[in-house]
Design a protein around this motif. Structure first.
Motif, PDB file in Angstrom:
ATOM      1  N   GLN A   1       0.841  -1.197   0.000  1.00 55.97           N
ATOM      2  CA  GLN A   1       0.000   0.000   0.000  1.00 55.97           C
ATOM      3  C   GLN A   1       0.874   1.243   0.000  1.00 55.97           C
ATOM      4  N   SER A   2       0.421   2.285  -0.663  1.00 56.29           N
ATOM      5  CA  SER A   2       1.121   3.566  -0.699  1.00 56.29           C
ATOM      6  C   SER A   2       0.088   4.678  -0.630  1.00 56.29           C
ATOM      7  N   LEU A   3       0.470   5.797  -0.056  1.00 49.36           N
ATOM      8  CA  LEU A   3      -0.441   6.942  -0.017  1.00 49.36           C
ATOM      9  C   LEU A   3      -0.766   7.397  -1.433  1.00 49.36           C
ATOM     10  N   THR A   4      -1.938   7.958  -1.612  1.00 49.34           N
ATOM     11  CA  THR A   4      -2.378   8.424  -2.926  1.00 49.34           C
ATOM     12  C   THR A   4      -1.902   9.853  -3.185  1.00 49.34           C
ATOM     13  N   GLU A   5      -2.000  10.282  -4.443  1.00 47.92           N
ATOM     14  CA  GLU A   5      -1.655  11.668  -4.784  1.00 47.92           C
ATOM     15  C   GLU A   5      -2.518  12.642  -3.991  1.00 47.92           C
ATOM     16  N   ARG A   6      -3.778  12.293  -3.815  1.00 49.02           N
ATOM     17  CA  ARG A   6      -4.689  13.158  -3.057  1.00 49.02           C
ATOM     18  C   ARG A   6      -4.216  13.297  -1.606  1.00 49.02           C
ATOM     19  N   GLU A   7      -3.827  12.186  -0.987  1.00 49.69           N
ATOM     20  CA  GLU A   7      -3.337  12.241   0.392  1.00 49.69           C
ATOM     21  C   GLU A   7      -2.030  13.027   0.499  1.00 49.69           C
ATOM     22  N   LEU A   8      -1.186  12.885  -0.505  1.00 48.49           N
ATOM     23  CA  LEU A   8       0.104  13.581  -0.496  1.00 48.49           C
ATOM     24  C   LEU A   8      -0.005  15.057  -0.851  1.00 48.49           C
ATOM     25  N   GLU A   9      -1.115  15.434  -1.483  1.00 47.16           N
ATOM     26  CA  GLU A   9      -1.294  16.809  -1.943  1.00 47.16           C
ATOM     27  C   GLU A   9      -0.073  17.271  -2.744  1.00 47.16           C
ATOM     28  N   GLU A  10       0.361  16.401  -3.674  1.00 45.54           N
ATOM     29  CA  GLU A  10       1.588  16.646  -4.437  1.00 45.54           C
ATOM     30  C   GLU A  10       1.599  17.967  -5.196  1.00 45.54           C
ATOM     31  N   ARG A  11       0.440  18.424  -5.603  1.00 47.38           N
ATOM     32  CA  ARG A  11       0.388  19.669  -6.385  1.00 47.38           C
ATOM     33  C   ARG A  11       0.632  20.914  -5.540  1.00 47.38           C
ATOM     34  N   THR A  12       0.418  20.798  -4.218  1.00 48.49           N
ATOM     35  CA  THR A  12       0.542  21.981  -3.364  1.00 48.49           C
ATOM     36  C   THR A  12       1.636  21.869  -2.305  1.00 48.49           C
ATOM     37  N   GLN A  13       2.107  20.668  -2.019  1.00 48.82           N
ATOM     38  CA  GLN A  13       3.111  20.467  -0.978  1.00 48.82           C
ATOM     39  C   GLN A  13       4.503  20.276  -1.589  1.00 48.82           C
ATOM     40  N   PRO A  14       5.498  20.997  -1.085  1.00 48.75           N
ATOM     41  CA  PRO A  14       6.854  20.789  -1.598  1.00 48.75           C
ATOM     42  C   PRO A  14       7.375  19.406  -1.202  1.00 48.75           C
ATOM     43  N   VAL A  15       8.171  18.823  -2.097  1.00 47.44           N
ATOM     44  CA  VAL A  15       8.759  17.510  -1.865  1.00 47.44           C
ATOM     45  C   VAL A  15      10.273  17.660  -1.793  1.00 47.44           C
TER      46      VAL A  15
END
Length: 108
Positions: free
Chosen positions: A31-45
């Motif tokens: 299992q892995s967190l989803t893009e929605r959970e990660l908020e990849e578009r708004t959170q810096p990585v």
């Protein structure tokens, strides 16, 4: 050179770790967190280069089966970490919540 008994203990611990991961992997996909959970578009990585990757202990799930693994942090956000771990010759990678990760200062 280390104590022979310590080397045997480390090898036994590694074998048990690998067996636990392989058994859990048979019960379901990693299992892995989803893009929605990660908020990849708004959170810096933050991306960690190989030499800067920290060793950690982390809880992951294969299907419904939780298992604690020895891993390295590959990337992170403020709330999550992408980890990589190996077992029985196979490499796994997934995103987990940050509170599922514990730094392993004993090995660094």
């Amino acid at each position: 050179m280390g104590r022979p008994s310590a080397l045997r203990e480390a090898a036994t611990e590694k074998r048990m770790h690998d067996q636990a991961v392989v058994a859990a992997a048979k019960r379901g996909p990693l299992q892995s967190l989803t893009e929605r959970e990660l908020e990849e578009r708004t959170q810096p990585v933050t991306i960690y280069p190989w030499g800067a990757q920290r060793r950690v202990r982390a809880w992951v799930r294969f299907g419904p089966e939780p298992v604690r693994v020895d891993a390295r942090i590959v990337r992170s956000t403020a709330l999550a970490a992408e980890i990589e771990f190996k077992a029985a010759g196979r490499t796994y990678r997934c995103w987990v919540w940050g509170n599922a990760v514990q730094l392993d200062d004993l090995h660094d």
